[in-house]
Enzyme design. Sequence first.
Site, mmCIF file in Angstrom:
data_model
loop_
_atom_site.group_PDB
_atom_site.id
_atom_site.type_symbol
_atom_site.label_atom_id
_atom_site.label_comp_id
_atom_site.label_asym_id
_atom_site.label_seq_id
_atom_site.Cartn_x
_atom_site.Cartn_y
_atom_site.Cartn_z
ATOM 1 N N ASP A 83 -22.312 -44.507 62.187
ATOM 2 C CA ASP A 83 -20.861 -44.300 62.100
ATOM 3 C C ASP A 83 -20.103 -45.390 62.853
ATOM 4 O O ASP A 83 -18.870 -45.438 62.796
ATOM 5 C CB ASP A 83 -20.469 -42.933 62.693
ATOM 6 C CG ASP A 83 -20.399 -41.844 61.635
ATOM 7 O OD1 ASP A 83 -20.110 -42.173 60.468
ATOM 8 O OD2 ASP A 83 -20.618 -40.666 61.988
ATOM 9 N N GLN A 117 -21.453 -35.179 63.412
ATOM 10 C CA GLN A 117 -20.218 -34.884 62.687
ATOM 11 C C GLN A 117 -19.092 -34.529 63.662
ATOM 12 O O GLN A 117 -19.287 -33.743 64.590
ATOM 13 C CB GLN A 117 -20.463 -33.735 61.687
ATOM 14 C CG GLN A 117 -19.284 -33.421 60.791
ATOM 15 C CD GLN A 117 -18.921 -34.551 59.827
ATOM 16 O OE1 GLN A 117 -19.779 -35.351 59.440
ATOM 17 N NE2 GLN A 117 -17.671 -34.624 59.430
ATOM 18 N N LYS A 152 -22.905 -35.573 52.431
ATOM 19 C CA LYS A 152 -23.611 -36.758 52.945
ATOM 20 C C LYS A 152 -25.101 -36.607 52.686
ATOM 21 O O LYS A 152 -25.784 -37.550 52.285
ATOM 22 C CB LYS A 152 -23.336 -36.922 54.450
ATOM 23 C CG LYS A 152 -21.910 -37.366 54.747
ATOM 24 C CD LYS A 152 -21.578 -37.322 56.233
ATOM 25 C CE LYS A 152 -20.095 -37.646 56.463
ATOM 26 N NZ LYS A 152 -19.693 -37.610 57.869
HETATM 27 N N1 GUN Z 1 -15.394 -36.468 60.652
HETATM 28 C C1 GUN Z 1 -14.517 -36.905 59.733
HETATM 29 N N2 GUN Z 1 -14.935 -38.086 59.224
HETATM 30 C C2 GUN Z 1 -16.090 -38.390 59.849
HETATM 31 C C3 GUN Z 1 -16.996 -39.485 59.756
HETATM 32 O O1 GUN Z 1 -16.826 -40.450 59.009
HETATM 33 N N3 GUN Z 1 -18.073 -39.421 60.574
HETATM 34 C C4 GUN Z 1 -18.270 -38.395 61.443
HETATM 35 N N4 GUN Z 1 -19.366 -38.413 62.207
HETATM 36 N N5 GUN Z 1 -17.466 -37.364 61.553
HETATM 37 C C5 GUN Z 1 -16.370 -37.368 60.759
#
Ligand code: GUN
Length: 298
Positions: free
Chosen positions: A121, A98, A54
């Site tokens: 998110d 995350q 990311k």
């Molecule tokens: N863990 C797995 N996929 C994601 C996501 O899209 N965002 C976040 N914050 N954690 C994740």
Amino acid sequence: MTANILDGKALAEEIRGEVAMGVAEMQQKHGITPGLAAVLVGDDPASAIYVRNKRRACDEVGMVSNTILLPSDSTNEQVLAQVQALNNDPRFHGILVQLPLPVQVDERLIMESLDPSKDVDGLHPFNVGKLVQGRADFVPGTPAGIQQILLRSGHDPAGANVVVCGRSDIVGKPMAILLMQRADGANATVTICHTRTKNMADITRQADILVSAIGSPNVITADMVKEGAVVIDVGINRVDDDSRKSGYRLVGDVDFAAVSEKASAITPVPGGVGPMTIAMLLVNTLTATRLSIHGSGS
Ligand code: GUN
């Protein structure tokens, strides 16, 4: 039938190009560089890879990015304090925490502590509510990415029977809500299957579009798929593979070899949904930056 491969990597690159133009325009018009902060709690290796990817994607489109690492024994208070600091930091228009978090940290409490206008998110209850009402600022990255895969590959879900396998807050639920909306790119008839569903194969065989977000390898077999269906595989599962240096390889939920003989289109793993999740996170970060200026994402 041999399925078309839906190349999420290429579509994600296209979207990242669009975001990079938006970032450049933001800098020119407003002198503002969009910024994304990621909070990673603990040392889960898969999460560390996702956060690194990311961050790289942010750098590539010209955004400011930062990763805050917190130890695996962090308390709720420590994580809350970090989120609060980022809520108040004007360099960052978007914040992602995350998931999954270590067991002693209350995920819902942390999500509720995010400033909803920085919640790229789309997991704060305020943003979940807006999604349900069809007026989301931030659609969670994976469902948003899947919608873009469908639209950009000519598979408009309008009127289609969509079956979503999985009911997580982060994929299954928002996916179903998104595609059932009365809106362009949606208007599907949606069914959700989950661990207590009876005769799941009878239901998945009705799907024109089948989305699997189960998280186990090879659970979607060819007999569960209608001839000509579009199959979207959200699973990212590690399976042992001694021929690899790492000792493992990544596979989806879908028995790819058999299902790709039956489906009309299918996403691969890796290179399908994963890169699109990241691309949509960047889209949401650009939206958050626009919101901070205009009070509107468009
Ligand atoms: N863990 C797995 N996929 C994601 C996501 O899209 N965002 C976040 N914050 N954690 C994740």
